[in-house]
Design a protein around this motif. Structure first.
Motif, PDB file in Angstrom:
ATOM      1  N   ASN A 189       0.833  -1.230   0.073  1.00 31.43           N
ATOM      2  CA  ASN A 189      -0.057  -0.088   0.086  1.00 31.43           C
ATOM      3  C   ASN A 189       1.048   1.232  -0.163  1.00 31.43           C
ATOM      4  O   ASN A 189       1.436   1.647   1.132  1.00 31.43           O
ATOM      5  CB  ASN A 189      -1.028  -0.105   1.218  1.00 31.43           C
ATOM      6  CG  ASN A 189      -1.728   0.970   1.546  1.00 31.43           C
ATOM      7  OD1 ASN A 189      -1.677   2.013   0.611  1.00 31.43           O
ATOM      8  ND2 ASN A 189      -2.450   1.133   2.335  1.00 31.43           N
ATOM      9  N   SER A 236      -1.562   4.996   1.196  1.00 33.48           N
ATOM     10  CA  SER A 236      -1.602   5.754   2.458  1.00 33.48           C
ATOM     11  C   SER A 236      -0.486   6.768   2.603  1.00 33.48           C
ATOM     12  O   SER A 236      -0.686   7.904   3.119  1.00 33.48           O
ATOM     13  CB  SER A 236      -1.825   4.663   3.526  1.00 33.48           C
ATOM     14  OG  SER A 236      -2.848   3.719   3.521  1.00 33.48           O
ATOM     15  N   GLU A 273       1.852   7.411   8.714  1.00 39.60           N
ATOM     16  CA  GLU A 273       0.462   7.587   7.850  1.00 39.60           C
ATOM     17  C   GLU A 273      -0.566   6.708   8.397  1.00 39.60           C
ATOM     18  O   GLU A 273      -1.690   7.083   7.837  1.00 39.60           O
ATOM     19  CB  GLU A 273       0.885   7.061   6.543  1.00 39.60           C
ATOM     20  CG  GLU A 273       1.075   5.844   6.303  1.00 39.60           C
ATOM     21  CD  GLU A 273       2.358   4.878   6.821  1.00 39.60           C
ATOM     22  OE1 GLU A 273       3.131   5.441   7.708  1.00 39.60           O
ATOM     23  OE2 GLU A 273       2.456   3.511   6.307  1.00 39.60           O
ATOM     24  N   LYS A 274      -0.175   6.038   9.434  1.00 40.25           N
ATOM     25  CA  LYS A 274      -1.556   5.024  10.098  1.00 40.25           C
ATOM     26  C   LYS A 274      -1.810   5.526  11.348  1.00 40.25           C
ATOM     27  O   LYS A 274      -2.414   4.694  12.114  1.00 40.25           O
ATOM     28  CB  LYS A 274      -1.111   3.584   9.863  1.00 40.25           C
ATOM     29  CG  LYS A 274      -1.172   3.293   8.424  1.00 40.25           C
ATOM     30  CD  LYS A 274      -2.723   3.012   8.020  1.00 40.25           C
ATOM     31  CE  LYS A 274      -2.798   3.633   6.454  1.00 40.25           C
ATOM     32  NZ  LYS A 274      -4.366   3.582   6.365  1.00 40.25           N
ATOM     33  N   ALA A 288      -9.547   4.866   1.845  1.00 41.23           N
ATOM     34  CA  ALA A 288      -8.129   5.370   2.008  1.00 41.23           C
ATOM     35  C   ALA A 288      -7.871   6.643   2.061  1.00 41.23           C
ATOM     36  O   ALA A 288      -6.638   7.216   2.818  1.00 41.23           O
ATOM     37  CB  ALA A 288      -7.093   4.180   1.400  1.00 41.23           C
ATOM     38  N   GLY A 319      -5.007   0.820  -1.252  1.00 43.38           N
ATOM     39  CA  GLY A 319      -5.049   1.388  -0.007  1.00 43.38           C
ATOM     40  C   GLY A 319      -5.575   0.608   1.025  1.00 43.38           C
ATOM     41  O   GLY A 319      -5.608   1.123   2.270  1.00 43.38           O
ATOM     42  N   ASP A 335      -4.416  -1.815   4.135  1.00 42.65           N
ATOM     43  CA  ASP A 335      -3.111  -2.038   4.859  1.00 42.65           C
ATOM     44  C   ASP A 335      -2.898  -3.473   5.091  1.00 42.65           C
ATOM     45  O   ASP A 335      -1.887  -3.958   5.201  1.00 42.65           O
ATOM     46  CB  ASP A 335      -3.051  -1.293   6.214  1.00 42.65           C
ATOM     47  CG  ASP A 335      -3.214   0.129   5.983  1.00 42.65           C
ATOM     48  OD1 ASP A 335      -2.046   0.464   5.549  1.00 42.65           O
ATOM     49  OD2 ASP A 335      -4.163   0.824   6.141  1.00 42.65           O
TER      50      ASP A 335
END
Lengths: 199, 254
Positions: free
Chosen positions: A12, A15, A178-179, B71, B97, B99
């Motif tokens: 990913n 993100s 980013e999370k 996302a 997007g 995770d």
């Protein structure tokens, strides 16, 4: 600030790109190691495996290393932090090797280290306006142990390990900003500010 | 404070709309995926899970579109499952997007999917969903959205998937799911003690006390819930406040 996000071909990237854009960066995603070597600011994202990521970078590894060592602001996230080191227990072969030391498997009863954990930092500019002890999101099985004093934060999970490092304009974070909700975006914003100041 | 226990709202998605069912049957619509995901993020959700309950080939594109849109606005982790059959499906879902991806039926049909995904994308993004139904003294793994018994024992299977590189187990008690009488604490504790990866407990949450139970007595690392959030019965913040009172470590919400 134009930021080049390294694309190892997996995972990913959406993100981290959105996170960087949210804090004002102009993001370019590139799987061309030559482009990375010429970037003004590099982000190595935290997806994939050590060996596979290094395979992608290998064709221009010397140039990438020279660029980073000459002061191109760089942020490695999770796996992206681990590849900044010389090697990792995860895969054979050398890393980008801009920070001395290596990554090894996390010593904890339950691995991966998955979830929100506290980051105790020592006040580096990367953590400006972020309290020491703030929680960030981790998803890692490996941790980095530098052989120089570059640690700027520590986290405890099974063992105490450096959760962020800084060597000049080279940064690595074991968690995923980013999370990590608002504190994570703040950290990305701090990185971009430091990158702009050093440009 | 140790690693925080996670509260994970689950959005069951069908044809691009969030639905909620009972015992894997009978569905009602409750909203739009990105809107609900962002609402829960603002309440302090530690992660979000999307499960495509229809899991049709035609629905995959719709789901990817919903994931991509979500996302863009979501800055906590997003796990997506349901209808993910192949390595390529996994790659595409991560690309837009997600995770982490959650696999059940495809993993049972071909366990090497777990090791191939873990090798390429890392264990941390491979969640194996295990739908467990009690049969006597043990539990059996079900596939195809809970409609088909696989003949596999849940304890043996969870052990196997960890050896193959699964980074997390999403454990759903089919007996408890939708009943709102609480999680299956015995099942959860059994699997937590069996494996060395994090375990997300799912199925049966009807009130805050159930979450507290499964994270303490059930020993789960994370609790997944749907209906208590969807119908406005509780916010994620309410749940966390209750957990803090019980001394259970959680991520602080501002």
């Amino acid at each position: 600030m134009k930021v080049t996000v390294a694309d190892y071909g997996v995972g990913n990237l959406h993100s981290i790109s959105k996170g960087l854009e949210r804090v004002g960066a102009v993001v370019e995603v590139s799987s061309d190691p030559g482009e990375l070597a010429n970037a003004r600011c590099i982000v190595f994202p935290g997806v994939g495996a050590f060996g596979a990521a290094m395979e992608v970078l290998r064709p221009a590894l010397t140039d990438i290393r020279t660029a980073i060592q000459s002061g191109v602001p760089t942020l490695g996230i999770c796996l992206g932090m681990q590849i900044l080191f010389e090697r990792s227990e995860e895969s054979v072969g050398e890393g980008v090797s801009v920070i001395p030391g290596c990554a090894r498997r996390l010593q904890a009863p339950r691995v991966p280290h998955m979830g929100w954990n506290e980051v105790d930092h020592s006040g580096d500019g990367l953590f400006e306006a972020i309290d020491s002890g703030e929680q960030f999101y981790f998803a890692n099985s490996y941790v980095c142990f530098p052989t120089e004093k570059v640690s700027i934060s520590e986290t405890e999970y099974g063992e105490r390990f450096p959760s962020a490092v800084r060597k000049g304009t080279i940064f690595g974070v074991q968690f995923h900003p980013e999370k990590s909700s608002a504190p994570g975006l703040r950290l990305l914003s701090n990185f971009i500010r430091i990158a702009e100041e050093s440009a | 404070m140790p690693l925080a226990k996670r509260i994970i709202p689950c959005l069951d998605v069908r044809d691009g709309v969030v639905v909620k069912g009972i015992c894997f049957k009978g569905l009602t619509e409750v909203g739009d995926p990105p809107t609900l995901a962002v609402k829960y993020q603002e309440q302090g959700a530690d992660e979000i899970v999307f499960l495509d309950v229809k899991a049709s080939l035609a629905g995959a594109e719709t789901l990817r579109a919903a994931v991509q849109k979500t996302a863009e606005q979501l800055f906590v982790p997003l796990t997506v499952g349901g209808g993910i059959r192949t390595f390529e499906d996994v790659r595409q879902m991560l690309r837009v997007g997600a995770d982490k991806i959650s696999i059940n039926t495809a993993a049972v049909a071909d366990p090497t999917l777990i090791s191939r995904c873990a090798g390429a994308f890392g264990s941390q993004c491979v969640v194996v969903a295990v739908d467990a139904k009690r049969t006597g003294d043990s539990w059996e793994v079900y596939t195809h959205s809970g409609t088909r018994p696989s003949g596999r024992d849940v304890v043996d299977w969870t052990r196997e998937v960890c050896e193959l590189g699964a980074g997390e187990i999403l454990l759903t008690s089919m007996d408890c799911d939708g009943m709102k009488n609480g999680y299956d604490l015995e099942l959860t504790r059994r699997i937590v003690r069996e494996v060395s990866v994090p375990v997300i407990a799912s199925g049966g949450c009807g009130n805050i006390e159930h979450v507290t139970e499964v994270l303490s007595a059930g020993e789960a690392d994370a609790a997944l819930a749907a209906s208590i959030f969807h119908y406005g019965q509780h916010t994620v913040r309410d749940v966390k406040e209750a957990l803090v009172e019980r001394g259970i470590p959680v991520r602080r919400c501002s």
